[in-house]
Scaffold this motif. Structure first.
Motif, PDB file in Angstrom:
ATOM      1  N   THR A  47       0.791  -1.218   0.000  1.00  9.19           N
ATOM      2  CA  THR A  47       0.000   0.000   0.000  1.00  9.19           C
ATOM      3  C   THR A  47       0.830   1.278   0.000  1.00  9.19           C
ATOM      4  N   PRO A  48       1.815   1.389   0.846  1.00  2.46           N
ATOM      5  CA  PRO A  48       2.548   2.656   0.855  1.00  2.46           C
ATOM      6  C   PRO A  48       3.186   2.934  -0.487  1.00  2.46           C
ATOM      7  N   GLU A  49       3.655   1.897  -1.091  1.00  2.16           N
ATOM      8  CA  GLU A  49       4.316   2.120  -2.373  1.00  2.16           C
ATOM      9  C   GLU A  49       3.330   2.630  -3.408  1.00  2.16           C
ATOM     10  N   ASP A  50       2.170   2.004  -3.424  1.00  2.00           N
ATOM     11  CA  ASP A  50       1.158   2.456  -4.368  1.00  2.00           C
ATOM     12  C   ASP A  50       0.805   3.908  -4.112  1.00  2.00           C
ATOM     13  N   GLN A  51       0.731   4.184  -2.853  1.00  2.00           N
ATOM     14  CA  GLN A  51       0.371   5.548  -2.493  1.00  2.00           C
ATOM     15  C   GLN A  51       1.436   6.525  -2.983  1.00  2.00           C
ATOM     16  N   GLN A  52       2.641   6.100  -2.798  1.00  2.00           N
ATOM     17  CA  GLN A  52       3.737   6.951  -3.268  1.00  2.00           C
ATOM     18  C   GLN A  52       3.604   7.198  -4.763  1.00  2.00           C
ATOM     19  N   THR A  53       3.290   6.139  -5.469  1.00  2.00           N
ATOM     20  CA  THR A  53       3.152   6.283  -6.910  1.00  2.00           C
ATOM     21  C   THR A  53       2.075   7.295  -7.232  1.00  2.00           C
ATOM     22  N   GLU A  76     -10.766   8.956  -7.141  1.00  2.00           N
ATOM     23  CA  GLU A  76     -10.658   7.524  -7.445  1.00  2.00           C
ATOM     24  C   GLU A  76      -9.821   6.812  -6.388  1.00  2.00           C
ATOM     25  N   ALA A  77      -8.710   7.435  -6.073  1.00  2.00           N
ATOM     26  CA  ALA A  77      -7.783   6.769  -5.169  1.00  2.00           C
ATOM     27  C   ALA A  77      -8.186   6.912  -3.717  1.00  2.00           C
ATOM     28  N   GLY A  78      -9.124   7.796  -3.471  1.00  2.00           N
ATOM     29  CA  GLY A  78      -9.572   8.007  -2.103  1.00  2.00           C
ATOM     30  C   GLY A  78      -8.509   8.650  -1.231  1.00  2.00           C
ATOM     31  N   SER A 115      12.055  12.810  -4.391  1.00  2.14           N
ATOM     32  CA  SER A 115      13.239  12.081  -3.967  1.00  2.14           C
ATOM     33  C   SER A 115      12.854  11.049  -2.921  1.00  2.14           C
ATOM     34  N   ARG A 116      11.912  11.438  -2.102  1.00  4.12           N
ATOM     35  CA  ARG A 116      11.504  10.490  -1.092  1.00  4.12           C
ATOM     36  C   ARG A 116      10.813   9.286  -1.719  1.00  4.12           C
ATOM     37  N   VAL A 117      10.037   9.627  -2.713  1.00  8.04           N
ATOM     38  CA  VAL A 117       9.385   8.534  -3.429  1.00  8.04           C
ATOM     39  C   VAL A 117      10.431   7.593  -3.984  1.00  8.04           C
ATOM     40  N   THR A 118      11.417   8.190  -4.573  1.00  2.58           N
ATOM     41  CA  THR A 118      12.470   7.357  -5.135  1.00  2.58           C
ATOM     42  C   THR A 118      13.123   6.521  -4.050  1.00  2.58           C
ATOM     43  N   THR A 129       7.540   1.927  -9.920  1.00  2.00           N
ATOM     44  CA  THR A 129       7.436   3.163  -9.183  1.00  2.00           C
ATOM     45  C   THR A 129       8.456   4.158  -9.675  1.00  2.00           C
ATOM     46  N   LYS A 130       9.624   3.665  -9.766  1.00 10.75           N
ATOM     47  CA  LYS A 130      10.704   4.566 -10.143  1.00 10.75           C
ATOM     48  C   LYS A 130      10.510   5.075 -11.562  1.00 10.75           C
TER      49      LYS A 130
END
Lengths: 745, 638
Positions: A47-53, A76-78, A115-118, A129-130
Motif C-alpha cells: 500500500t505505501p508504495e502504491d500511495q507513493q506512486t 478515485e484513489a480516495g 526524492s523520497r518517493v524514489t 514506481t521509479k
C-alpha cells in the motif's frame, strides 16, 4: 535532451511493466529478499508504495495544471484533500517510507517529495514506481536531482574500499564454476560505489577507490572507465550522459540460481548492506536455473553499457520471414515460372529455397501478413524494374567457398578525407557520396549520364501523349557524369537511395534528413526532428518509409509524405549509430554507441530484440537476404551474427583489426562481405556459419550459447587496399561485389 | 597491464599555471590559488567531455585523425560557439616558446599584408572529387596492379627466403616431410612427433597466370628489342611496378642466360640492355632480390671483366658497359652485402686476384680496376694506389715499348685514364698540399707526372666545391602535395652564384650534397633547401633557396636568425636584441628570385628591406613558394 530522457524513461516502464507479471518467482523473491535486508516497514508492503506512486502522479499532474485530472484521480484513489500539501506529505512520507530517511532539501518541495518517493521505491526495489517518477518529472534538472538523490544514502566512505575488497576476496575464493558469473558484479558495483563516493563529495576517497580497483575491470569497459575517471565532482554529475545512463537503467546481470544464492548468503553473513543496497537498487539480476555459465560464455554476451539483455526482452515473436512478392507477368514464358519464386532464382537453387522456407507459394509461417504495415502500391516502373531484376538474377553467379566474387573497388580521388558516407542503387547504376563539406554528390557508374528534367516552360511544349514522354522530359544539355547537391550545413553522415532510384536521402550533422529528387537534383523536403547530428538513415526496401537515428538516442520512422515521424523508437542509452530495415520492412534494426543492437517493430513501435555482446560502438548492420539473420560490425573489429527468431548470438567473426564500417550479404546469402577501417575487405562463409548451428541449443531455457571459434575456417578471403579504408560494400544483382572508399594517403 | 591502465585512467588535470596564463590573457591579474585549482579541474573535465564527443565525429567521419572540425562539431553539440580560425586540415602549428621560467605553446598569427595577397597569383584550383574503379580481386585472386598493394611485401619475401624453417621452399618440402615421417616412426617420443607436426607450406607451383606470361613476354621482348622507346617503357615498368616478385625468378634466369649467350656471341648491345634490366630490377622498391643474387652477380661480373664483350674491341665502346656494370656491382654490394654473404669482400677478392695476374688482358684489367674503384675511396686507397707504380710500368711497356697490337694500346690507354680519374681525387685528399712532380714520379712511377697534374686539377675543383658543400643545409619536405615545386636539373646556375651571398662557410653542416648531385634529376618530392650561414661575427644570416622546376630560377632570401642556427624557428626578436645589434648592419630580409641561368645578377642586385621580423624562416619559404614566376623579383611579405 530533456525530452529524450523522459522518453527513455517511458520505454523503460513499458518493458518493466511488461516483464513484471511474467517474472515468475524470481522477481518476487528478489523483492522479498530486498525487504528483509533493507528492513523496510514490513507491515503493509504494497500500500505505501502504491500511495507513493499516486502521489507522484498527482504531483506531476498538478505541476502541469491538469487540475481536473488531479481531482478525478484523487477521488478515485480516495486520497485525502491535503495529500499534496508538502507538509502533510512530509509526515505521511516519514510514516510510510521508513527506509528513505533522507530528504533532499535543496531540490525544493517537488523534488523533496519525489526524492523520497524514489528513496522508498528503491528500498523496495520496485521498478514501476521509479519509472513513473522518472517519466513524471519531464524536466531535466529535477530528473537529474531525483536520479542522483538516491546516492545520498551515506555510508562511511573509508569503508567502501573494504567492502569492495571483501567481496573481491570472497569471489576469488568461491568455486571456479561460480567465479566467472559472480565476477560480473564487479563492474556495476565498482561504478555505483564510485559514483556514490563522488556524489557525497568524498573526492579523494573516490579517486583512491578508482585507482585501486579500475585496473581489475574487464578491458572492454575501458571507454566507460575513461569517462568515469574524468568525473570527480558532484557538479560534473549533472548533465553527464554516461552517468544518467547508469542511473536510469538497471544494469542487467544473468546469474544462475546457485551462484546468486552464494552471493546472497555471503552478503547476509557479512551484514554488507552497502553492497546489498546497490545490488538491490541498481542491478537487475536475471536468475536462471541450471549450470552456471563459463567465462567465455559470459564474455561473449557482456560488454554493453547496461549489461546483458533480459531474457524476457527477446521473447516476443518476430515475423522474420519475407513478404510474398507480387506476381508479375513476364513477357517471356521461361521467366514466368521464376516470377513465382520470390527471388527469381533458377530452378537448381530450389532445394535451398525450401530450406529457407519462404519461397513456396504458400505463406511462410514466419512471415508477417502482407498488409501488416501498409506498403506502397507497385507502379508500372517498379514492375519493369522487377522484371529487370529477375532477368539479371538468372545471370547471377552462384557464390561459395570455391567460387568467390570479384571485387571492384571505387576509390574517391581528391576527396581529402572528406568522404563520410556512400550508397549505391540496387541496380548498381548510381553511386552517391556524402561529404564533410556538406555536399552530396551523385555519380553515374554506367555510361548513361545524369540528366535533369527540363524547366516547367519547356515541359509545356512536350507532347504528353507520345510514347517516349519520359525520355523527352529530360534535358540533354544538363547531361553529366556527376551532380552536386547543396543544402546541408554540416557533414553528411548517412545516405540512401530509394529503391525506385527517384529519390536520395541524406542525413547530416545539422540535424536534418533531406530528401532529394534525382530527376531535378534538388532538395524536396528537409525532415526536422532530430535536433542533434543524424548519424544514419535508410530507405525501406519497399520505398516510402525511411528510418533515421542520431545523437539524440532515438530512431525515427518517417514516411516521405509526412513531415513528422510516424514512430519514435526510444530505448537506446547512447547515440544510434546505424539503422537498417528488415527485408520485409516490418522491422528496423538499430545499432548504438551503448554497444547494443535493438530490433524494433514498425507496427507497434516496440523494441522486440536486444542484442548484447559487442564491446564497442556498432557501426554497421546487415540483414541476411532471407531475413533470418542479422550481422553487425563494431569498432572492436568483430562481426557478430544473430538469429533474429531465437534472439541469440550465433557466431563471431574475428579478423578485422579496426572499425567495421560496412557489411553486406551476397544476393543469395552465401557470402558475407565486411569492409573495415583496417583497409581490408574480408569475405566470410555465411552459409557455413549458419548451417553449423546446433539448433538444439536454442530450445534450452537458459538461452546461452556455445560459440566455437572458427573464424579462420569461415574466412574465405582478405583483400587489402592501398591505405584505403573500405566504407561501403554492395553486391550487384549478379553478385559482383562493389566496394568504395577514400584513400588516406 | 593493470598498472598501465590505471596510469592512463588517472585523471590528468591542467596545471594551475595555465589557468593563470589564461586569466592574464583576458586581463585578470591576480587569481587566487584556490580558484585556479577549482578552475583547472573544471576546465580539464569539460575539455575531456568535448574530446570524447569529438571522437564520435571522427568515427562517423570515417577517419583516424581527429580534426579541428570535429572539435567544432562537438562544441556545437553542447551549444557552444565553435572556435573560429582553426582551419588547418592537417595540424595546428603550435609554437613553443620559453623565457622567464615560463613555457608556452601558442598559436602564431602573423600580420598579413593584404597587398601581398592581392599581388600573388592565385593558387591552382584543387582538383574536383572523382571516382576511379579498379579490380581489388578477380574471383578470389588479387591482381597485381599498381592500384593494389604489392601482393607480398618486401618483408614477406625476405621472411620467405631467410626463414626457410617457417616456409619450406618447394625443393625442400619432400625432404622435410620425409624427415618428419622417419623421425615420427623411428623415435616415437614427443620430440619426434613435434617435428613431424611442423606445418609445411604446400608446394607452390610458381605458375604464372596467362596475363603474367603475356606481360613477361612483352617486357623481355621490349627490353632486348630494337625500339628504344619501348625499352624505356619496359624498364620503367620493371623499376616501378609492384607485384613482379612472382616473375623475378624468370627475369633473373633470363638475364643470366642472356649474358651467357651474348658474351660468347660478343653482342655488346644486348649485354647493355640486360644490364639495364638488372638496374631496373634493383631500382624496384618492392622486390627482394637477395634470393637471385647467385644468378645476377655472375652475370654482372661477367660484363665487367670479360676478355671480350664486342666484335670489334678496337672500335666499340665496351668500356662504357664495364663502367656501368661496375657501378651496378658497387650498388649491389652496398645494398645486399651482409656479414653472412660477404658479397663485397668476395667480389673484391675476385677482382684483385685477376688484376694481380700478369697474364690478364687489358680489357679484364680495366674491368677489375673499374669494379674496385667503384667500391669507394677506401678500396682505392688500400688496393689500387699501392699498385700504381707496377701498373704504370706495365702501361709504359705497352705505350713506349715495341709495337704490339693496337688493341693492347687502346686498352692500356683506357686503364691509364681510369686510374688517373679515380686515383687523383683520393690522392688529393691523402697527400699534403705542395704537389711536386718529382715526388710523384718517385712515388708512382710512370703515372706520377700525369697524376700530379690531375691531383692539382682535383684540388682546385674541390676548393670550388667546398664553398658549395660547406653550407649549412636543411631540407624541408614539402608539407602539401598541391604545391609542386621541384628542384631544377641545372647545376650550372647554382655553382658560381653562391659564393657571392655566402662568404664564410658555417661549421654546422647538416647535409653536404655530393658534388655530383645537382646534375642528377631530383626525385619527385620537392625540397626546399634552407641554408643558414654565419657571415662573420657581425651578422647572422639565413638563406632560403628555392628552385622551381619550370624556371630553374633559385629564389633566395636572407633573413636574420638567432645566433643559434640550429633553431632558427624560435624567437627571432630575442636574437636580434642580444646586444650585438648595435654594431650590426640593418637586419635584412631579402627575397630575390633570379632569372633563369642569370647567375651573376644576384651579386649586384638584391633588394634590401629593413624589417621588424616576427616570422620564421619557414614561413618565409612558404610565402616565397607562391611567386613562381621566373625572373620576377618579389618583395618580402613584411
Amino acid at each position: 535532451m530533456a525530452a529524450v530522457q523522459g522518453g527513455m524513461g517511458d520505454a523503460d516502464i513499458k518493458t518493466d511493466i511488461k516483464t513484471e507479471p511474467s517474472a515468475d518467482g524470481f522477481g518476487n523473491n528478489n523483492a522479498n529478499d530486498g525487504r528483509v535486508l533493507s528492513a523496510s516497514p514490513g507491515s503493509t508492503p504494497v500500500t505505501p508504495e502504491d500511495q507513493q506512486t499516486l502521489l507522484a502522479v498527482l504531483q506531476f499532474l498538478k505541476k502541469n495544471k491538469l487540475t481536473e485530472s488531479v481531482e478525478i484521480l484523487r477521488r478515485e484513489a480516495g486520497l485525502p484533500e491535503n495529500s499534496l500539501d508538502p507538509k502533510a506529505n512530509e509526515s505521511a512520507g516519514a510514516g510510510s517510507g521508513g527506509a528513505a530517511g533522507i530528504v533532499d532539501l535543496e531540490g525544493g518541495d517537488a523534488s523533496s517529495l519525489l526524492s523520497r518517493v524514489t528513496g522508498s521505491s528503491s528500498a523496495g526495489a520496485q521498478a514501476p514506481t521509479k519509472g513513473t517518477v522518472q517519466s513524471g518529472s519531464g524536466r531535466d534538472q529535477p530528473d537529474v536531482s531525483v536520479v542522483l538523490s538516491a546516492y545520498s544514502q551515506q555510508g562511511d566512505p573509508t569503508l567502501y574500499k573494504v567492502y569492495y575488497r571483501d567481496l573481491k576476496k570472497f569471489i576469488e575464493t568461491v568455486l571456479d564454476c561460480h567465479r566467472a558469473e559472480l565476477s560480473q558484479v564487479f563492474y556495476p558495483l565498482f561504478v555505483h560505489m564510485y559514483l556514490e563516493l563522488v556524489y557525497n563529495n568524498h573526492e579523494s576517497e573516490a579517486k583512491a577507490f578508482f585507482e585501486k580497483f579500475s585496473g581489475d575491470q574487464e578491458c572492454y569497459y575501458e571507454e566507460d572507465l575513461r569517462i568515469l575517471s574524468g568525473l570527480t565532482k558532484k557538479e560534473h554529475m549533472r548533465g553527464n550522459e554516461t552517468l544518467l545512463d547508469f542511473r536510469t537503467s538497471k544494469f542487467v546481470l544473468r546469474i544462475s540460481r546457485d551462484s546468486y544464492q552464494l552471493l546472497k548468503r555471503h552478503l547476509q553473513e557479512r551484514q554488507n548492506n552497502q553492497i546489498w543496497n546497490i545490488i538491490q537498487e541498481h542491478l537487475y539480476i536475471d536468475i536462471f536455473d541450471g549450470m552456471p555459465r563459463s567465462k567465455s560464455q559470459i564474455d561473449a554476451m557482456s560488454g554493453s553499457l547496461a549489461g546483458e539483455a533480459k531474457r524476457e526482452a527477446n521473447k516476443t515473436k518476430v515475423y522474420y520471414g519475407l513478404l510474398k512478392e507480387p506476381e508479375i507477368e513476364l513477357p517471356l514464358d521461361d521467366e514466368d515460372e521464376e516470377a513465382e519464386n520470390e527471388e527469381g532464382k533458377p530452378k537448381k537453387k530450389k532445394p535451398k529455397k525450401d530450406s529457407v522456407g519462404s519461397k513456396s507459394k504458400k505463406q511462410d509461417p514466419n512471415a508477417p501478413s502482407q498488409n501488416r504495415i501498409p506498403l506502397p502500391e507497385l507502379k508500372d516502373s517498379d514492375k519493369l524494374d522487377k522484371i529487370m531484376y529477375m532477368k539479371e538474377a538468372t545471370k547471377r553467379i552462384r557464390l561459395g567457398p570455391d567460387n568467390l566474387p570479384s571485387v571492384c573497388f571505387y576509390t574517391f580521388l581528391n576527396a581529402y578525407q572528406g568522404l563520410t558516407a556512400v550508397d549505391l542503387t540496387d541496380d548498381s547504376s548510381l553511386i552517391a557520396g556524402g561529404f564533410a563539406d556538406s555536399t552530396v554528390r551523385v555519380w553515374s557508374v554506367t555510361p548513361k549520364k545524369l540528366r535533369k528534367v527540363k524547366s516547367a516552360a519547356d515541359l509545356n511544349l512536350i507532347d504528353k501523349e507520345s510514347d517516349d514522354v519520359l525520355e523527352r522530359i529530360m534535358d540533354e544539355k544538363t547531361a553529366s557524369e556527376s551532380k552536386i547537391m547543396y543544402g546541408h550545413s554540416g557533414p553528411v553522415y548517412g545516405i540512401s537511395f530509394s529503391p525506385d532510384r527517384n529519390y536520395l536521402l541524406s542525413s547530416s550533422e545539422d540535424g536534418t534528413v533531406r530528401l532529394w529528387s534525382l530527376l531535378t537534383f534538388t532538395c524536396l523536403v528537409a525532415y526536422k526532428g532530430h535536433n542533434y547530428p543524424v548519424w544514419d538513415t535508410q530507405f525501406s526496401p519497399y520505398g516510402y518509409y525511411f528510418v533515421s537515428g542520431g545523437h539524440d538516442r532515438v530512431a525515427r520512422l518517417w514516411a516521405t509524405d509526412h513531415y513528422q515521424p510516424l514512430r519514435i523508437f526510444s530505448g537506446h542509452l547512447a547515440d544510434i549509430t546505424c539503422t537498417r530495415f528488415h527485408p520485409n520492412s516490418n522491422y528496423v534494426a538499430t545499432g548504438s554507441s551503448d554497444r547494443t543492437i535493438r530490433l524494433w517493430d514498425v507496427l507497434s513501435g516496440n523494441c522486440v530484440r536486444i542484442f548484447t555482446g559487442h564491446k564497442g560502438p556498432i557501426h554497421s548492420l546487415a540483414f541476411s537476404p532471407n531475413g533470418k539473420f542479422l550481422a553487425s560490425g563494431a569498432t572492436d573489429g568483430r562481426v557478430l551474427l544473430w538469429d533474429i527468431g531465437h534472439g541469440l548470438m550465433v557466431g563471431e567473426l574475428k579478423g578485422h583489426t579496426d572499425t567495421i564500417y560496412s557489411l553486406r550479404f551476397s544476393r543469395d546469402g552465401e557470402i558475407l562481405a565486411s569492409g573495415s577501417m583496417d583497409n581490408t575487405v574480408r569475405l566470410w562463409d555465411a552459409m557455413k556459419a549458419f548451417d553449423d548451428l546446433e539448433t538444439d541449443d536454442f530450445t534450452a531455457a537458459t538461452g546461452h550459447i556455445h560459440l566455437q571459434d572458427n573464424s579462420q575456417e569461415l574466412l574465405l578471403g582478405t583483400y587489402t587496399t592501398k591505405s584505403t579504408p573500405v566504407i561501403h560494400l554492395h553486391f550487384t544483382r549478379r553478385n559482383l561485389l562493389l566496394a568504395a572508399g577514400v584513400s588516406q594517403l | 597491464m593493470a598498472e598501465e591502465r590505471r596510469q592512463k585512467h588517472c585523471s590528468v588535470v591542467l596545471p594551475t599555471e595555465s589557468m593563470k596564463a589564461m586569466a592574464e590573457s583576458v586581463g585578470v591579474g591576480q587569481l587566487q590559488e584556490d580558484s585556479c585549482v577549482a578552475l583547472s579541474e573544471e576546465v580539464s573535465y569539460r575539455i575531456k567531455e568535448i574530446a570524447q564527443d569529438a571522437l564520435k565525429f571522427m568515427h562517423h567521419g570515417k577517419r583516424r585523425k581527429l580534426t579541428t572540425s570535429d572539435i567544432d562539431n562537438a562544441l556545437k553539440l553542447k551549444n557552444v560557439e565553435p572556435l573560429y580560425g582553426f582551419q588547418s586540415q592537417e595540424f595546428i602549428p603550435f609554437r613553443f616558446a620559453s623565457g622567464g621560467g615560463r613555457e608556452l605553446h601558442f598559436y602564431e598569427e602573423k600580420e598579413v599584408d593584404l597587398s601581398d595577397i592581392i599581388n600573388t597569383p592565385l593558387p591552382r584550383v584543387p582538383l574536383d572529387v572523382s571516382l576511379k574503379a579498379h579490380w581489388l580481386s578477380i574471383e578470389g585472386m588479387q591482381p597485381a596492379i599498381p592500384e593494389n598493394p604489392p601482393p607480398a611485401t618486401k618483408e614477406q619475401q625476405k621472411a620467405e627466403s631467410t626463414e626457410p624453417l617457417k616456409v619450406v621452399k618447394p625443393g625442400q618440402e619432400e625432404e622435410g616431410t620425409i624427415q618428419g615421417k622417419s623421425q615420427g616412426t623411428t623415435t616415437p617420443d614427443g620430440k619426434g612427433k613435434e617435428k613431424g607436426l611442423i606445418r609445411l607450406k604446400p608446394r607452390s607451383t610458381h605458375e604464372l597466370s596467362v596475363e603474367q606470361q603475356l606481360y613477361y613476354k612483352e617486357i623481355t621482348e621490349a627490353c632486348v628489342g630494337s625500339c628504344e622507346a619501348k625499352r624505356a617503357e619496359a624498364l620503367q615498368s620493371i623499376a616501378t611496378d609492384p607485384g613482379l616478385y612472382q616473375m623475378l625468378p624468370r627475369f633473373s634466369t633470363f638475364i643470366s642466360e642472356g649474358v651467357r649467350v651474348n658474351v660468347v656471341q660478343n653482342n655488346l648491345a644486348l649485354l647493355i640492355y640486360l644490364m639495364r634490366m638488372v638496374k631496373a630490377l634493383m631500382d624496384n622498391p618492392t622486390l627482394y632480390l637477395e634470393k637471385y643474387l647467385h644468378e645476377l652477380i655472375p652475370a654482372v661480373v661477367t660484363c665487367i671483366v670479360s676478355k671480350q664483350l664486342c666484335l670489334r674491341p678496337d672500335v666499340d665502346n665496351h668500356w662504357a658497359l664495364r663502367d656501368f656494370a661496375a657501378r651496378l656491382m658497387a650498388q649491389s654490394c652496398k645494398t645486399f652485402s651482409t656479414t653472412t654473404n660477404n658479397i663485397q669482400s668476395r667480389i673484391t677478392k675476385t677482382f684483385t686476384k685477376s688484376w694481380l695476374d700478369d697474364k690478364t688482358q687489358w680489357t679484364t684489367r680495366y674491368g677489375c680496376i673499374a669494379g674496385l674503384a667503384e667500391l669507394g675511396s677506401d678500396v682505392i686507397k688500400t688496393l689500387i694506389i699501392p699498385r700504381l707504380a707496377v701498373e704504370g710500368a706495365r702501361i709504359k711497356a705497352v705505350m713506349e715499348g715495341p709495337v704490339v697490337s693496337n688493341i693492347d694500346k687502346i686498352g692500356a690507354e683506357h686503364v691509364q685514364s681510369l686510374l688517373l680519374k679515380h686515383c687523383a681525387s683520393v690522392i688529393a685528399k691523402l697527400r699534403p698540399q705542395p704537389d711536386n712532380v718529382d715526388q710523384y714520379r718517385t712515388d708512382y712511377g710512370y703515372l706520377g707526372p700525369m697524376l700530379c697534374s690531375h691531383v692539382m686539377k682535383a684540388r682546385t675543383q674541390a676548393a670550388l666545391q667546398a664553398q658549395q658543400v660547406n653550407r649549412t643545409t636543411l631540407t624541408i619536405t614539402q608539407p602539401r602535395p598541391t604545391l609542386s615545386v621541384s628542384q631544377s636539373g641545372l647545376s650550372g646556375s647554382s655553382g658560381p652564384r653562391t659564393p657571392s651571398i655566402i662568404k664564410v662557410p658555417s661549421s654546422l653542416t647538416l647535409m653536404s650534397p655530393r658534388p655530383g648531385t645537382p646534375s642528377q634529376p631530383s626525385p619527385p618530392a620537392t625540397k626546399y633547401i634552407v641554408m643558414a650561414t654565419s657571415a662573420g661575427a657581425a651578422s647572422t644570416q639565413q638563406v632560403i633557396t628555392l628552385s622551381s622546376s619550370q624556371s630553374a630560377s633559385p629564389v633566395t632570401s636572407t633573413v636574420p636568425s638567432a645566433t643559434s642556427t640550429l633553431q632558427p624557428l624560435v624567437k627571432l626578436e630575442s636574437g636580434s636584441g642580444a646586444g650585438l645589434t648595435a654594431s650590426r648592419p640593418l637586419q635584412k630580409y631579402i627575397v630575390v628570385s633570379l632569372p633563369s641561368s642569370a647567375s651573376s645578377s644576384l651579386e649586384t642586385k638584391s633588394s634590401v628591406l629593413p624589417t621588424s621580423i616576427s616570422s620564421s624562416s619557414l614561413d618565409g619559404g612558404m610565402k616565397l613558394e607562391r611567386s613562381e614566376s621566373p625572373g620576377a623579383s618579389t618583395q618580402s611579405p613584411h
